[in-house]
Write a protein that holds these residues in place. Structure first.
Motif, mmCIF file in Angstrom:
data_model
loop_
_atom_site.group_PDB
_atom_site.id
_atom_site.type_symbol
_atom_site.label_atom_id
_atom_site.label_comp_id
_atom_site.label_asym_id
_atom_site.label_seq_id
_atom_site.Cartn_x
_atom_site.Cartn_y
_atom_site.Cartn_z
ATOM 1 N N PHE A 186 40.457 -12.227 103.755
ATOM 2 C CA PHE A 186 40.769 -10.868 103.312
ATOM 3 C C PHE A 186 39.518 -10.000 103.219
ATOM 4 C CE2 PHE A 186 44.773 -12.811 102.121
ATOM 5 C CZ PHE A 186 45.669 -11.830 102.524
ATOM 6 N N GLN A 187 38.382 -10.587 102.894
ATOM 7 C CA GLN A 187 37.140 -9.818 102.880
ATOM 8 C C GLN A 187 36.785 -9.340 104.289
ATOM 9 O OE1 GLN A 187 33.536 -11.951 101.859
ATOM 10 N NE2 GLN A 187 32.699 -10.137 100.853
ATOM 11 N N LYS A 188 36.934 -10.201 105.276
ATOM 12 C CA LYS A 188 36.640 -9.809 106.666
ATOM 13 C C LYS A 188 37.646 -8.766 107.165
ATOM 14 C CE LYS A 188 33.210 -12.596 107.057
ATOM 15 N NZ LYS A 188 31.889 -12.080 106.807
ATOM 16 N N MET A 189 38.889 -8.895 106.726
ATOM 17 C CA MET A 189 39.887 -7.901 107.129
ATOM 18 C C MET A 189 39.566 -6.537 106.512
ATOM 19 S SD MET A 189 43.383 -10.159 106.989
ATOM 20 C CE MET A 189 44.478 -8.839 107.469
ATOM 21 N N GLN A 190 39.061 -6.503 105.285
ATOM 22 C CA GLN A 190 38.680 -5.239 104.663
ATOM 23 C C GLN A 190 37.434 -4.663 105.335
ATOM 24 O OE1 GLN A 190 38.282 -6.194 100.501
ATOM 25 N NE2 GLN A 190 40.486 -5.908 100.101
ATOM 26 N N GLU A 191 36.496 -5.513 105.713
ATOM 27 C CA GLU A 191 35.281 -5.036 106.388
ATOM 28 C C GLU A 191 35.589 -4.452 107.761
ATOM 29 O OE1 GLU A 191 32.523 -8.275 106.535
ATOM 30 O OE2 GLU A 191 32.137 -8.225 104.372
ATOM 31 N N SER A 192 36.586 -5.007 108.446
ATOM 32 C CA SER A 192 36.934 -4.503 109.778
ATOM 33 C C SER A 192 37.990 -3.403 109.703
ATOM 34 C CB SER A 192 37.427 -5.639 110.661
ATOM 35 O OG SER A 192 38.646 -6.142 110.154
ATOM 36 N N LYS A 193 38.285 -2.898 108.523
ATOM 37 C CA LYS A 193 39.214 -1.788 108.287
ATOM 38 C C LYS A 193 40.659 -2.114 108.666
ATOM 39 C CE LYS A 193 35.801 1.155 107.356
ATOM 40 N NZ LYS A 193 35.022 0.694 106.276
ATOM 41 N N MET A 194 40.993 -3.401 108.734
ATOM 42 C CA MET A 194 42.383 -3.781 108.970
ATOM 43 C C MET A 194 43.208 -3.644 107.690
ATOM 44 S SD MET A 194 41.867 -7.078 111.447
ATOM 45 C CE MET A 194 43.603 -7.386 111.661
ATOM 46 N N LEU A 195 42.529 -3.731 106.555
ATOM 47 C CA LEU A 195 43.152 -3.540 105.242
ATOM 48 C C LEU A 195 42.377 -2.467 104.501
ATOM 49 C CD1 LEU A 195 43.808 -7.147 103.870
ATOM 50 C CD2 LEU A 195 45.508 -5.512 104.632
ATOM 51 N N ARG B 222 41.478 -5.973 94.984
ATOM 52 C CA ARG B 222 40.849 -7.144 94.396
ATOM 53 C C ARG B 222 41.791 -8.337 94.288
ATOM 54 N NH1 ARG B 222 36.246 -6.927 91.490
ATOM 55 N NH2 ARG B 222 35.079 -5.007 91.552
ATOM 56 N N GLU B 223 43.028 -8.181 94.661
ATOM 57 C CA GLU B 223 44.003 -9.263 94.507
ATOM 58 C C GLU B 223 43.642 -10.506 95.307
ATOM 59 O OE1 GLU B 223 44.927 -6.127 95.418
ATOM 60 O OE2 GLU B 223 45.719 -5.413 93.504
ATOM 61 N N PRO B 224 43.263 -10.378 96.596
ATOM 62 C CA PRO B 224 42.880 -11.591 97.335
ATOM 63 C C PRO B 224 41.674 -12.301 96.728
ATOM 64 C CG PRO B 224 43.245 -9.776 98.848
ATOM 65 C CD PRO B 224 43.284 -9.203 97.473
ATOM 66 N N ARG B 225 40.707 -11.513 96.277
ATOM 67 C CA ARG B 225 39.515 -12.094 95.647
ATOM 68 C C ARG B 225 39.900 -12.833 94.369
ATOM 69 N NH1 ARG B 225 36.946 -9.413 91.720
ATOM 70 N NH2 ARG B 225 35.160 -10.472 90.862
#
Length: 169
Positions: A74-83, A88-91
């Motif tokens: 989920f962190q990589k998805m947020q960094e690539s603007k997919m999310l 903070r829920e996935p974390r």
């Protein structure tokens, strides 16, 4: 069916002449065999406790690695603007799984140490009463060492996730 030494043909020499204690009666022989079997049962019980700790390690490793993987994906998805950034829920879910794995591992380690301490104490009591032989020593539990190392890895993973630090550099 094994061939007992007294049933062995005299023409078949034994490769090594093992010393035998002088048994006065067949009861002495039975007591000796029973004592040796009891000593071996302590070793089997110790190995069983190690296997139980190994199953706890497997489950804790699954929880820790799954929690860290969820966090990373989920962190990589947020960094690539997919999310959308900022969720903070996935974390939190990843940290919860890692902490759950560490708690489970902690309880398993404490249980294992207490169980082994009691098993050793019972063995010593039986040795002092002459009910069991105690020539063989209990080796260091490699499973317990592995559990401790996994616990440290889980701590590093949880700290990395909670404080957003890189895990390996």
């Amino acid at each position: 069916m094994p061939i007992l030494p007294e049933d062995r043909s005299p023409e078949l020499p034994l490769p090594i002449k093992a010393p035998q204690p002088p048994f006065v009666s067949s009861d002495d022989k039975s007591v000796e065999l029973s004592s040796r079997r009891t000593g071996m049962s302590f070793q089997r019980t110790r190995m069983s406790a190690d296997r139980t700790l190994m199953s706890i390690i497997r489950t804790a490793l699954s929880l820790i690695s799954f929690g860290f993987t969820i966090f990373q994906v989920f962190q990589k998805m947020q960094e690539s603007k997919m999310l959308a950034a900022g969720g903070r829920e996935p974390r939190n879910f990843g940290i919860a799984l890692v902490v759950l794995g560490m708690v489970m591992l902690t309880l398993g380690i404490v249980y294992h140490i207490n169980y082994m301490r009691e098993l050793r104490a019972e063995r010593v009591r039986m040795m002092t009463q002459g009910l069991v032989h105690g020539e063989s020593k209990y080796p260091v539990s490699l499973t317990l060492i592995t559990a401790g190392l996994l616990w440290l890895l889980g701590l590093v993973a949880a700290a990395s996730m909670a404080f957003n630090l890189p895990l390996l550099g």
